[in-house]
Design an enzyme around this catalytic site. Structure first.
Site, PDB file in Angstrom:
ATOM      1  N   TRP A   1      -3.149 -22.482   2.017  1.00 15.36           N
ATOM      2  CA  TRP A   1      -3.088 -23.334   0.985  1.00 15.36           C
ATOM      3  C   TRP A   1      -2.269 -24.523   1.420  1.00 15.36           C
ATOM      4  CZ3 TRP A   1      -4.243 -23.208  -4.290  1.00 15.36           C
ATOM      5  CH2 TRP A   1      -3.528 -23.983  -5.030  1.00 15.36           C
TER       6      TRP A   1
ATOM      7  N   ASN B   1       2.847 -19.268   8.003  1.00 14.25           N
ATOM      8  CA  ASN B   1       2.927 -19.502   6.576  1.00 14.25           C
ATOM      9  C   ASN B   1       4.184 -19.864   6.301  1.00 14.25           C
ATOM     10  OD1 ASN B   1       2.905 -19.510   3.774  1.00 14.25           O
ATOM     11  ND2 ASN B   1       3.619 -17.317   3.513  1.00 14.25           N
ATOM     12  N   GLY B   2       4.457 -21.362   5.709  1.00 19.49           N
ATOM     13  CA  GLY B   2       5.752 -21.855   5.540  1.00 19.49           C
ATOM     14  C   GLY B   2       5.746 -23.309   5.762  1.00 19.49           C
TER      15      GLY B   2
ATOM     16  N   CYS C   1       0.528 -19.835   2.067  1.00 13.04           N
ATOM     17  CA  CYS C   1      -0.618 -19.403   2.857  1.00 13.04           C
ATOM     18  C   CYS C   1      -0.669 -17.816   2.798  1.00 13.04           C
ATOM     19  CB  CYS C   1      -0.841 -20.029   4.183  1.00 13.04           C
ATOM     20  SG  CYS C   1      -0.522 -21.761   4.142  1.00 13.04           S
TER      21      CYS C   1
ATOM     22  N   GLU D   1       7.625 -26.768 -24.729  1.00 11.43           N
ATOM     23  CA  GLU D   1       7.134 -26.063 -23.748  1.00 11.43           C
ATOM     24  C   GLU D   1       7.287 -24.539 -24.073  1.00 11.43           C
ATOM     25  OE1 GLU D   1       4.932 -26.284 -21.436  1.00 11.43           O
ATOM     26  OE2 GLU D   1       5.311 -24.620 -19.991  1.00 11.43           O
TER      27      GLU D   1
ATOM     28  N   HIS E   1      13.820 -33.743 -41.475  1.00  9.47           N
ATOM     29  CA  HIS E   1      12.625 -34.651 -42.010  1.00  9.47           C
ATOM     30  C   HIS E   1      11.527 -33.940 -42.326  1.00  9.47           C
ATOM     31  CE1 HIS E   1      15.193 -38.028 -40.990  1.00  9.47           C
ATOM     32  NE2 HIS E   1      15.578 -37.466 -39.683  1.00  9.47           N
TER      33      HIS E   1
ATOM     34  N   ARG F   1      -3.131 -16.259  -2.455  1.00 15.94           N
ATOM     35  CA  ARG F   1      -2.134 -16.962  -1.912  1.00 15.94           C
ATOM     36  C   ARG F   1      -2.708 -18.345  -1.261  1.00 15.94           C
ATOM     37  NH1 ARG F   1       2.665 -14.425  -0.631  1.00 15.94           N
ATOM     38  NH2 ARG F   1       2.979 -16.150   1.089  1.00 15.94           N
TER      39      ARG F   1
ATOM     40  N   LYS G   1      -7.833 -21.813 -16.760  1.00 15.89           N
ATOM     41  CA  LYS G   1      -6.582 -22.242 -16.009  1.00 15.89           C
ATOM     42  C   LYS G   1      -6.769 -23.867 -15.812  1.00 15.89           C
ATOM     43  CE  LYS G   1      -3.067 -22.191 -13.630  1.00 15.89           C
ATOM     44  NZ  LYS G   1      -1.600 -22.016 -14.458  1.00 15.89           N
TER      45      LYS G   1
ATOM     46  N   GLU H   1       0.135 -19.520 -26.606  1.00 16.46           N
ATOM     47  CA  GLU H   1      -0.990 -19.645 -25.775  1.00 16.46           C
ATOM     48  C   GLU H   1      -1.195 -18.054 -25.180  1.00 16.46           C
ATOM     49  OE1 GLU H   1      -1.472 -21.820 -22.013  1.00 16.46           O
ATOM     50  OE2 GLU H   1       0.619 -22.006 -21.846  1.00 16.46           O
TER      51      GLU H   1
ATOM     52  N   LYS I   1       4.014 -22.122 -24.415  1.00 20.35           N
ATOM     53  CA  LYS I   1       3.989 -20.577 -23.695  1.00 20.35           C
ATOM     54  C   LYS I   1       3.800 -19.734 -24.914  1.00 20.35           C
ATOM     55  CE  LYS I   1       3.400 -21.556 -20.333  1.00 20.35           C
ATOM     56  NZ  LYS I   1       3.447 -22.963 -20.377  1.00 20.35           N
TER      57      LYS I   1
HETATM   58  C1  AGP Z   1      -0.204 -24.657 -19.662  1.00 23.62           C
HETATM   59  O1  AGP Z   1       0.255 -23.485 -19.657  1.00 23.62           O
HETATM   60  C2  AGP Z   1      -1.814 -24.423 -19.869  1.00 23.62           C
HETATM   61  N1  AGP Z   1      -2.245 -23.591 -19.299  1.00 23.62           N
HETATM   62  C3  AGP Z   1      -2.337 -25.853 -20.091  1.00 23.62           C
HETATM   63  O2  AGP Z   1      -1.552 -26.679 -21.054  1.00 23.62           O
HETATM   64  C4  AGP Z   1      -2.296 -26.990 -18.758  1.00 23.62           C
HETATM   65  O3  AGP Z   1      -0.843 -27.190 -18.720  1.00 23.62           O
HETATM   66  C5  AGP Z   1      -2.988 -28.129 -19.142  1.00 23.62           C
HETATM   67  O4  AGP Z   1      -4.558 -27.604 -19.062  1.00 23.62           O
HETATM   68  C6  AGP Z   1      -2.859 -29.036 -17.693  1.00 23.62           C
HETATM   69  O5  AGP Z   1      -3.420 -28.572 -16.843  1.00 23.62           O
HETATM   70  P1  AGP Z   1      -3.261 -29.196 -15.190  1.00 23.62           P
HETATM   71  O6  AGP Z   1      -1.664 -29.435 -15.167  1.00 23.62           O
HETATM   72  O7  AGP Z   1      -3.782 -28.194 -14.249  1.00 23.62           O
HETATM   73  O8  AGP Z   1      -3.905 -30.539 -15.610  1.00 23.62           O
END
Ligand code: AGP
Length: 609
Positions: free
Chosen positions: A74, A98-99, A2, A482, A505, A27, A604, A489, A486
């Protein structure tokens, strides 16, 4: 995570605090409030939702006074609501915090027996009542705060007012950030620099176990036990935008570096070390209900799906319950076989991903028990699932998920211990060992973050590659996925993750000197096989970037570049291996000049199908 702001001086406090809270919205922003002291007492205004709601309320019902405290929340304990919003008041004592107070439940019980009535579900309200209780026998405000803080366990950055001492503001820090601003006859306290940078550049950074008392134009620093301290201010010459990112160039880099704290916060208050068990405050399933589960389906999208893949290894390995993992958008249309002995677990950072929410609803409609691992309190998925394990990563601003992912893995491990103890596949000693390993993770994450310069050098070397391959085995295969996600994207370079055993394969046909191959080859049960997969790549002219265990001379002698990580129990390798891959993607994208925090075509939270 927070944001708190305090002010004492000659200006009206409300506008100063409000502007400060706006700079801290990153935050947390699910509710907010301000309290001020003026002639004749105090005033408190609180509102649910974004800060603009509080601003509107203050226009309608203004607060006067030149001393005040404010908070943007938060939520960690207690849903976002006006009643759970800070500041919290008990008698004349008013608090913002906050904590996480780990022992708040037992303190709350104790205070209830002493006649205190609580209005909110928060841990913070306990602090106000505790100071009020202490002040009954200790009339000195500062001393009553010392006595109260001595009983708190956990983390806090706290500002405290006392209606009976209108010229005094007290603040204290343990485990959560706090900075003090020294103005000209006025003083500021905040969770972070951005909140007060507009008013002063003379800042004192509080350390854990320290307290500050502002009284009648003077400032005095001490330990929370009362021993005087001599604290020197630093001159901060950051721009406001730099300050919001904590001095980091991008939110993503800041969030990568927040991971040790995020993991600490996610395990805080949940480790029952004596019993080798886990306390999950928002998971309302009894041992009997957990023992009745015959199958678990974990669903998620993107990074959250990768976390789900790791969770399968944890849960099947320790709890011996079959786990299926599905991409949420696939799950909802495959007519899944589900009944009331199935547990659906939805993993979602935002709690608003449309496909993940739809998958939850689909499974519930077919009778499944439901839970989520989520980073946003009271988000749609968190509200609709029966059980929740909140990751306390704090708001994740960068589109590329980093700290949320590592805390999802942490939450999965916590759940695995809880479930294993409930279904008796884990005894107390095993639970204690797993907890001990988990407690080491934050410090080892700090160690891995020190590899940043090494990773940046590797990024410079391979930044112009057009294709990358990532490979790993077992629970590190999802980390290969993953790492590839990263990179693609945020740098827009094509990258694929594969199980290392799968290379022969097909994918090995892609190997040549223009395709860097990132190999996750820590010393673990799959080490020898992964090493031979790495050799297959090298034998065909591939250029290997190997993430290996510190001191592994075998890999050092063979791979073109190595990143050495500290060794932890192999279960937790995924947490440590994720960080260099996040940094590799970050540095390559910075070198390529792409928009790290808001990469093209991405959002996001994908709240549409
Ligand atoms: C991951 O870096 C991306 N931003 C994206 O794949 C994300 O993980 C996916 O859209 C799922 O989002 P969520 O965890 O908020 O459900």
């Amino acid at each position: 995570m927070c944001g708190i702001v305090g002010y004492i001086g000659g200006q009206q406090a409300t506008p100063v605090i409000l502007e400060g809270l706006k700079k801290l919205e990153y935050r947390g922003y699910d509710s907010a409030g301000i309290a001020t002291l003026a002639e004749g007492g105090s005033g408190i205004r609180r509102s649910e939702g974004k800060l603009v709601n509080l601003e509107t309320l203050l226009r309608e019902q203004p607060l006067a006074g030149t001393i005040g405290i404010g908070h943007t929340r938060w939520a960690t304990h207690g849903r976002p609501s006006e009643i759970n919003a800070h500041p919290h008041k008990a008698g004349p004592i008013i608090v913002v915090h906050n904590g996480i107070i780990e022992n708040y439940l037992q303190l709350k019980e104790q205070l209830k027996q002493q006649g205190h009535n609580f209005k909110s579900e928060t841990d913070t309200e306990v602090i106000a009542h505790l100071v009020e209780e202490k002040s009954k026998n200790e009339p000195d405000f500062e001393k009553s705060v010392h006595l109260a803080l001595a009983e708190l366990r956990g983390a806090y950055a706290v500002c405290i007012l006392n209606e009976r001492q209108p010229g005094t503001l007290i603040a204290a820090k343990l485990g959560s950030p706090m900075v003090v601003g020294l103005g000209n006859g006025e003083f500021f306290v905040a969770s972070d620099i951005p909140a007060i940078l507009a008013y002063t550049r003379e800042m004192v950074f509080m350390e854990d176990g320290e307290m500050v008392v502002f009284h009648d134009g003077a400032v005095r620093f001490s330990t929370i036990a009362g021993a005087p301290l001599d604290k020197q201010p630093r001159h901060i010459d950051w721009s406001p935008l730099m300050a919001e990112k904590g001095g980091y160039k991008h939110f993503m880099l800041k969030e990568i570096h927040e991971q040790p704290r995020a993991v600490r916060d996610t395990i805080a208050g949940r480790l029952l070390e004596g019993e080798g068990d886990i306390y999950l405050e928002d998971l309302p399933f009894s041992d009997r209900q957990l023992a009745a589960i015959k199958r678990i389906i974990i669903v998620g999208c993107g990074t959250s799906w990768h976390a789900a893949l790791v969770g399968k290894f944890y849960i099947e390995g320790y709890c011996r319950i079959p786990v299926e993992v599905d991409i949420a958008s696939e799950f909802r249309y495959r007519n899944p076989v589900i009944d009331d002995t199935t547990l659906i677990m939805v993993i979602s950072q935002s709690g608003e991903t449309a496909d993940a929410l739809a998958a939850l609803r689909e499974a519930k409609s077919r009778g499944a028990m439901s839970m989520t691992i989520c980073n946003v309190v009271d988000s749609s998925i968190a509200r609709e699932a029966t059980g929740v394990i909140y990751t306390h990563a704090g708001p994740e601003i960068g589109v590329a998920s980093t700290k949320a992912f590592v805390t999802q893995l942490t939450a999965l491990y916590l759940f695995t211990i809880r479930l294993g103890r409930a279904v008796c596949t884990l005894d107390a000693a095993s639970g204690q060992r797993m907890i001990a390993d988990l407690k080491r993770a934050p410090a080892l994450l700090e160690e891995v973050l020190k590899l940043d310069a090494t990773v940046e050098k590797i990024a410079k070397k391979y930044m112009n590659a057009r294709d990358f391959l990532y490979m790993g085995r077992g629970k590190n295969f999802p980390i290969a996925l993953e790492g590839a996600l990263k990179l693609k994207e945020i740098s827009y370079i094509h990258a694929e993750g594969y199980p290392a055993g799968e290379m022969k394969h097909g994918p090995i046909a892609l190997i040549d000197e223009d395709v860097p191959v990132v190999v996750l080859v820590p010393k673990n049960s799959a080490y020898e096989k992964t090493l031979s997969n790495m050799e297959e790549v090298i034998a065909r002219g591939g250029r290997v970037i190997a993430l290996c265990t510190e001191g592994d001379d075998e890999v050092r002698g063979r791979a073109e570049d190595i990143i050495q990580i500290p060794s932890l129990d192999e279960d937790l390798d995924p947490l440590l291996l994720s960080v260099p891959l996040q940094l590799l993607a970050y540095h390559i994208s910075v070198l390529k000049g792409t928009d790290v925090d808001q990469p093209r075509n991405l959002a996001k939270s994908v709240t549409v199908e």
